[in-house]
Structure formats: structure tokens, C-alpha cells
Motif scaffolding. Structure first.
Motif, PDB file in Angstrom:
ATOM      1  N   ALA A 252     -41.846   6.098 -26.856  1.00  0.00           N
ATOM      2  CA  ALA A 252     -42.581   7.402 -27.012  1.00  0.00           C
ATOM      3  C   ALA A 252     -42.938   7.478 -28.396  1.00  0.00           C
ATOM      4  O   ALA A 252     -44.117   7.740 -28.813  1.00  0.00           O
ATOM      5  CB  ALA A 252     -42.062   8.550 -26.534  1.00  0.00           C
ATOM      6  N   TYR A 253     -41.935   7.325 -29.308  1.00  0.00           N
ATOM      7  CA  TYR A 253     -42.176   7.372 -30.684  1.00  0.00           C
ATOM      8  C   TYR A 253     -43.193   6.264 -31.375  1.00  0.00           C
ATOM      9  O   TYR A 253     -43.908   6.224 -32.375  1.00  0.00           O
ATOM     10  CB  TYR A 253     -41.070   7.456 -31.463  1.00  0.00           C
ATOM     11  N   SER A 254     -43.110   5.159 -30.674  1.00  0.00           N
ATOM     12  CA  SER A 254     -43.919   4.116 -31.203  1.00  0.00           C
ATOM     13  C   SER A 254     -45.497   4.577 -30.962  1.00  0.00           C
ATOM     14  O   SER A 254     -46.260   4.257 -31.923  1.00  0.00           O
ATOM     15  CB  SER A 254     -43.865   2.761 -30.365  1.00  0.00           C
ATOM     16  N   ILE A 255     -45.845   5.223 -30.040  1.00  0.00           N
ATOM     17  CA  ILE A 255     -47.138   5.804 -29.995  1.00  0.00           C
ATOM     18  C   ILE A 255     -47.452   6.811 -31.115  1.00  0.00           C
ATOM     19  O   ILE A 255     -48.407   6.555 -31.558  1.00  0.00           O
ATOM     20  CB  ILE A 255     -47.255   6.537 -28.504  1.00  0.00           C
ATOM     21  N   LEU A 256     -46.442   7.553 -31.312  1.00  0.00           N
ATOM     22  CA  LEU A 256     -46.749   8.505 -32.528  1.00  0.00           C
ATOM     23  C   LEU A 256     -46.757   7.577 -34.016  1.00  0.00           C
ATOM     24  O   LEU A 256     -47.905   8.082 -34.246  1.00  0.00           O
ATOM     25  CB  LEU A 256     -45.242   9.598 -32.613  1.00  0.00           C
ATOM     26  N   TYR A 257     -46.184   6.755 -34.136  1.00  0.00           N
ATOM     27  CA  TYR A 257     -46.220   6.150 -35.431  1.00  0.00           C
ATOM     28  C   TYR A 257     -47.477   5.204 -35.402  1.00  0.00           C
ATOM     29  O   TYR A 257     -48.174   5.196 -36.442  1.00  0.00           O
ATOM     30  CB  TYR A 257     -44.910   5.187 -35.618  1.00  0.00           C
ATOM     31  N   GLN A 258     -47.912   4.586 -34.359  1.00  0.00           N
ATOM     32  CA  GLN A 258     -49.048   3.912 -34.160  1.00  0.00           C
ATOM     33  C   GLN A 258     -50.441   4.919 -34.515  1.00  0.00           C
ATOM     34  O   GLN A 258     -51.322   4.491 -35.176  1.00  0.00           O
ATOM     35  CB  GLN A 258     -49.269   3.373 -32.703  1.00  0.00           C
ATOM     36  N   THR A 259     -50.297   6.212 -33.986  1.00  0.00           N
ATOM     37  CA  THR A 259     -51.411   7.168 -34.114  1.00  0.00           C
ATOM     38  C   THR A 259     -51.361   7.600 -35.520  1.00  0.00           C
ATOM     39  O   THR A 259     -52.480   7.580 -36.184  1.00  0.00           O
ATOM     40  CB  THR A 259     -50.987   8.401 -33.258  1.00  0.00           C
ATOM     41  N   SER A 260     -50.350   7.779 -36.198  1.00  0.00           N
ATOM     42  CA  SER A 260     -50.197   8.056 -37.571  1.00  0.00           C
ATOM     43  C   SER A 260     -50.713   7.229 -38.408  1.00  0.00           C
ATOM     44  O   SER A 260     -51.493   7.605 -39.435  1.00  0.00           O
ATOM     45  CB  SER A 260     -48.768   8.610 -38.024  1.00  0.00           C
ATOM     46  N   LYS A 261     -50.265   5.923 -38.175  1.00  0.00           N
ATOM     47  CA  LYS A 261     -50.781   4.851 -39.229  1.00  0.00           C
ATOM     48  C   LYS A 261     -52.393   4.571 -39.210  1.00  0.00           C
ATOM     49  O   LYS A 261     -52.942   4.599 -40.213  1.00  0.00           O
ATOM     50  CB  LYS A 261     -50.093   3.590 -38.593  1.00  0.00           C
ATOM     51  N   ALA A 262     -53.014   4.708 -37.909  1.00  0.00           N
ATOM     52  CA  ALA A 262     -54.308   4.840 -37.799  1.00  0.00           C
ATOM     53  C   ALA A 262     -55.057   5.939 -38.759  1.00  0.00           C
ATOM     54  O   ALA A 262     -56.011   5.797 -39.127  1.00  0.00           O
ATOM     55  CB  ALA A 262     -54.593   4.846 -36.325  1.00  0.00           C
ATOM     56  N   ALA A 263     -54.239   7.045 -38.730  1.00  0.00           N
ATOM     57  CA  ALA A 263     -54.831   8.323 -39.565  1.00  0.00           C
ATOM     58  C   ALA A 263     -54.339   8.365 -40.890  1.00  0.00           C
ATOM     59  O   ALA A 263     -54.937   9.093 -41.646  1.00  0.00           O
ATOM     60  CB  ALA A 263     -54.181   9.647 -38.810  1.00  0.00           C
ATOM     61  N   GLY A 264     -53.724   7.210 -41.397  1.00  0.00           N
ATOM     62  CA  GLY A 264     -53.820   6.882 -42.871  1.00  0.00           C
ATOM     63  C   GLY A 264     -52.304   7.194 -43.482  1.00  0.00           C
ATOM     64  O   GLY A 264     -52.152   7.433 -44.601  1.00  0.00           O
TER      65      GLY A 264
END
Length: 577
Positions: free
Chosen positions: A342-354
Motif C-alpha cells: 500500500a505504501y508503494s502507491i503512496l510514495y509513487q504518488t508523492s514522487k509524481a507530485a515532486g
């Protein structure tokens, strides 16, 4: 955060070895996409991949090298007190670039052993002194940053991740005692052994002294937690006030960054403390929270008075299928729950946001006795979980597995603890350095770095542990009230009220059990009832089939043992088969 890889050979490095090293350092690119560099000498190679956080210029690219002193240095992590150290040792801003650059200069001038105890933060690194024919391979006090190594007859290797070490193994084999610890006892990352034969992890607060020519190594502890701290005479309210000051100072240091930061917020007390202290130090981070499709989380989130912009990350079965394979590959070893995916999705989203840096609230429960299991009424159950007795009630495990040796038992750890420690603090110490925090740190490091995000855990700080160890136990936990981390709750009470601050601890993770019984049931059965899984000799096929066929919502209260079997099988498929 970054990636490091080190190879020291008893023979001169040849072209095939150098080529293999170059390929292996590329396996760490996700840890440091901003720069990649290698130093080769006749007998050793030192590589580094950089995630630029402090001083974004090329001046702070690693590895560092001092030609006059013949010293090399590479480090992964952040030294949060580097400005204090620069002032103490009379370095001006123009004398160094990043925190890492300053540490290299301090090690070079004053020596590794004279400086290592002064470093605050999270780090794992390698310092090579060719003049003395020695190298120091080291890891921070709590093991926040990982470091794995291979020590064979003709060469020594160290790396931030297991995956970059695998190409140097003559044969990839399972270290079976670790499998037993994981499957039967539920313990993982609690010893110096890994799931791979001949790959070890350096324990927290330790260093390896390596003689470059002879390959001789000595492993020593440079940090030991202090349990003999003088007892505090502060009143409860005065202690609360002092603790708030310490927490504020630590959080201010953890917010040092030249790139945008975000924070991970769950529904509980620890995350609320993190957000409150962020406001108190005039920070305004973006916040991410997991939902897991659980409606009961909405009520708890509403109780938090959060003034930051917050994004909720949803997680379901389809999300799991999309991300699981990559997460298993980046973890390098099995892990204990679906929340890691689940946290992989969180960090993927965060990275895309900069966002390149995240803060998380791990460590408060272990340092300030927050778990219900530390209460006197739960001590019997807790002792059973330490010994693995809870999990071994199942009759389907293979007898050879049951009778095989362990890698490390928690009972052995308990017997080696200093005398005079209360049972509550003893249990928390085991969680902090063996049972819980080490595995959480490994999961979190791998899953955040998978997406090139640095994860900081400000509450895992020895200054907080030292302060906690001076306090009377009843400042922390009350058997009468049935509640822990009282002093933390007291900090929050004046800002969030009694109802929220002294509410019972909530144990909400993911909807793992429900998914395994429903949407994932076919996947579970196809994986764990296959001949491929049975060939691992973990379970008795007939007894296990009977057990799986009887599973339903009424008799499956805890799915951790099933997840461990799934995680192990999927790991075997990726790394062993």
C-alpha cells in the motif's frame, strides 16, 4: 538518501569484476537517480548513487576522495546536526557542501572513532583510510539506514541493498534458520542473518573494521542504549514541558532540506504529534494518509485537527495486483504485511507530485511504552508471541522445519539483557532493537527508496530514548488506566482535548484478512495449494489443504501467518527458482 556499494578484493580487480561492479551499482539507481559515480583502485571499488537533498550542486556528489590523505568516503542518509558540528569544529559555509561532505572532512581530520558518536540522524557509510590500510563500515544507532555485506575468503562487499550483492554470490541459496524464524515465530530482520546464505546485515549502532590487505574484519558496537541514566526528579508536568522542548528541537533538525517535504499521517496519536510539532516549528508540509477502504478510519481522521493540505491514498485488491511484484523485488526479502505494498502507491504518488523527503512517526510507542502488550495484564500473551508459541499452535507445519535450528531466538536476547531493567522496558527494548522496529525500518526504507523518496523518522532519536529512560515508569504507562505513552498524551491534551489525546490505541492496518478471504481467495489458494509451494517443505500438504478449506470469516481472526506463507512463496519465485 542514496545507495552505496563497496568491493574489496585480496587480488587486483580484473576487467570482468569491474564490469560486474558497474552493473551492480546500476541496481541502486532508484536510491540515487541524481548522480552515479565509482572510484576504482587496484584492489577496491567504491560506488555511490545520489539522491540530492542538501546542497544540490555537484560539489556534494559522492564518493568523496582526498588525494593528499588517500581517504575515500561514501554515505547514505542525513546528518541532522551538521550545522552544529560545523560551528563546533570551525568550518565556515564555504568550507563544505552538504552534511556528507562535512562528515568526510571531520573523519579525515579527527578520525572515525572520534567523530561517529557526535553524529545525529540516520546513516550508513564506508570510510576508507589507505594510509592505515583500513576501512570502517558503519550504521546509525537504530539501523534506520540499511547496510548488508558479504565476507568471503578473497573479498568483502557491502551495499545499501541485497539486490546489488546477489551478482557476487557463486550460488544463491536460502539460509533456512531465518525461514524458520519468519514462518513459525513471525520474527524477521532481528538478527545479523538474512534469507540469503552468506549475505548478512550489519546490526544497528555497529561498525566493521576491515583490514584492506588481509580481509580480516572485526565487528564492534559504537552505540549502546543507556539504561542506567540518573532518575529524573521532575514532576509529571515539568517532564512534559521538557519533553516538548526536546521534541521541537529534534523536529526542527529533521526539517532541514533543500527540496520539498511531505509527512505521512495515520489516524493515531503519533501522527498527530508529528503534525502538531510541524505546526509548532512553523512548517507547512503536504500530508499523505492511507484509507485502505475502511470506513472506520474516516471517524478517526475527523478527530484530527490538521491544518495542512492532505491527500488520501486509496488501496484495494487491484492496487495490490498492480504493485506487489515490484515491491517484492525491491524488498529483496519477504515481509510481514500487505501495508508495505500500500505504501508503494503512496510514495509513487508523492514522487509524481515532486516530493523527495517524507517524515513518519515511528518509534514513539517503543520509546514511551505505548503498546497495550506492555500492560501487566497482557504480559503472558506477549511472552508467548516472543517465543513463537502463538503461531506454532497450527498443526500443518512440516516437522523438519519445526525441528530445524533458529537463526536467533528472542529468549536468547532476553537472557543477555542487563539486569535491573523493568519487564515493561525490557519488552519495549526488544521491540525497538530486535522484534518490531528493525523490520519496519527495512520495509519503509525499501518501499520509499523504490520511488526515490527519502523517509525520515524523527522520533527514533537516542535523545528521546535517554530522556524516557530517566522517567518513572508511571509517567509512561498505567496498568490501572490500561494505557501507555501518558506523557505524550499529556503534550497533546492541551491542544487536542482529553477525548482524542487519551483515547484507546487503535490497531488499524489494512483490510488484509478480508481481502484474503474474498477478492484474493483464488490467488491465495492457487499459490499456497500448488505443488510448487509444497516443494518448499514448509507445510504438510494434506493437513494444510484441510486447514485452508476450513477457513472462513469466523475462524480467521489473524491472517499474518497466511501472509507470511504467501510472501515467502512469492519471494522464492522471484529470487530462488
Amino acid at each position: 538518501m542514496c545507495g552505496i556499494l563497496f568491493l574489496n578484493s585480496s587480488q587486483n580487480l580484473n576487467s570482468p569484476e569491474k564490469s560486474k561492479f558497474k552493473r551492480s551499482i546500476k541496481l541502486l539507481d532508484h536510491r540515487g537517480p541524481d548522480n552515479n559515480d565509482i572510484f576504482f583502485t587496484e584492489k577496491f571499488a567504491l560506488g555511490h548513487t545520489r539522491l540530492s537533498i542538501i546542497d544540490l550542486s555537484n560539489k556534494s556528489n559522492q564518493p568523496f576522495f582526498s588525494k593528499n590523505d588517500k581517504k575515500y568516503f561514501a554515505i547514505n542518509g542525513e546528518i541532522i546536526n551538521y550545522k552544529i558540528l560545523a560551528n563546533k569544529y570551525n568550518y565556515n559555509d564555504e568550507d563544505y557542501g552538504s552534511d556528507s561532505d562535512l562528515v568526510f572532512k571531520l573523519f579525515t581530520k579527527y578520525g572515525f572513532k572520534n567523530i561517529i558518536n557526535e553524529l545525529e540522524g540516520m546513516f550508513a557509510g564506508i570510510f576508507i583510510d589507505c594510509n592505515k590500510n583500513e576501512s570502517y563500515i558503519f550504521r546509525d544507532r537504530f539501523g534506520i539506514k540499511p547496510l548488508y555485506y558479504i565476507n568471503s575468503k578473497n573479498r568483502f562487499l557491502a551495499s545499501s541493498e541485497i539486490n546489488s550483492l546477489l551478482p557476487f554470490l557463486d550460488k544463491v541459496e536460502i539460509f533456512k534458520p531465518v525461514v524458520k524464524d519468519f514462518i513459525l515465530d513471525g520474527n524477521i530482520d532481528h538478527s545479523s542473518n538474512t534469507f540469503f546464505n552468506n549475505i548478512h546485515q550489519l546490526r544497528s549502532g555497529s561498525y566493521i573494521k576491515l583490514e584492506l590487505n588481509s580481509q580480516k574484519i572485526n565487528i564492534n558496537k559504537w552505540y549502546e542504549p543507556g539504561f542506567s541514566c540518573p532518575a529524573s526528579k521532575l514532576s509529571f508536568d515539568d517532564a512534559t514541558e521538557n519533553l516538548e522542548i526536546i521534541l521541537k528541537e529534534i523536529l526542527e533538525q529533521n526539517y532541514i532540506s533543500d527540496v520539498p517535504l511531505a509527512i505521512n499521517l495515520s489516524e493515531g496519536i503519533d501522527s498527530t504529534l508529528l503534525s502538531f510539532l510541524s505546526e509548532l516549528t512553523n512548517q507547512n508540509p503536504y500530508a499523505y494518509s492511507m484509507k485502505y477502504g475502511l470506513e472506520e478510519l474516516d471517524e478517526y481522521y475527523k478527530l484530527q485537527s490538521i491544518n495542512f493540505n492532505r491527500e488520501f491514498i486509496e488501496y484495494d485488491y487491484l492496487s495490490f495486483l498492480e504493485h506487489a511484484k515490484d515491491v517484492i523485488r525491491h524488498q529483496g526479502q519477504p515481509f510481514t504485511g500487505m501495508f508495505t505494498v500500500a505504501y508503494s502507491i503512496l510514495y509513487q504518488t508523492s514522487k509524481a507530485a515532486g516530493y523527495k523527503v517524507h517524515l513518519d512517526g515511528n518509534g514513539i510507542d517503543e520509546i514511551f511504552l505505548g503498546y497495550d502488550k506492555y500492560l501487566r495484564k497482557n504480559s503472558k500473551t506477549f511472552n508467548k508471541s516472543l517465543s513463537g508459541e502463538i503461531y506454532q499452535n497450527y498443526d500443518f507445519y512440516n516437522k523438519d522445519l519445526i525441528n530445524s535450528p533458529n537463526s536467533l531466538t528472542i529468549k536468547n536476547i532476553i537472557s543477555n539483557l542487563p539486569s535491573g531493567i523493568s519487564e515493561k522496558r525490557k519488552a519495549a527494548f526488544i521491540d525497538l532493537f530486535y522484534l518490531k522496529i528493525p523490520r519496519v525500518l527495512r520495509f519503509n526504507d525499501c518501499v520509499s527508496m523504490q520511488h526515490s523518496c527519502e523517509l525520515r523518522v524523527p522520533f527514533l532519536d537516542h535523545r528521546l530514548l535517554d530522556f524516557s529512560n530517566t522517567l518513572p515508569t508511571d509517567y509512561l504507562i498505567s496498568d490501572t488506566k490500561g494505557m501507555g505513552k501518558l506523557i505524550i498524551r499529556n503534550i497533546l491534551k492541551k491542544h487536542f482535548g482529553e477525548k482524542f489525546s487519551f483515547s484507546k490505541k487503535r490497531y488499524i492496518q489494512t483490510n488484509q484478512t478480508n481481502l484474503l478471504l474474498k477478492e484474493m481467495n483464488n490467488l491465495l489458494r492457487n499459490t499456497l495449494l500448488s505443488d510448487r509451494f509444497f516443494s518448499r517443505n514448509i507445510v504438510d500438504p494434506y493437513k494444510f489443504k484441510t486447514h485452508i478449506n476450513r477457513l472462513n470469516e469466523k475462524n480467521l481472526k489473524n491472517s499474518y501467518y497466511l501472509w507470511r506463507l504467501l510472501s515467502y512463496e512469492w519471494w522464492c519465485q522471484q529470487f530462488i527458482d
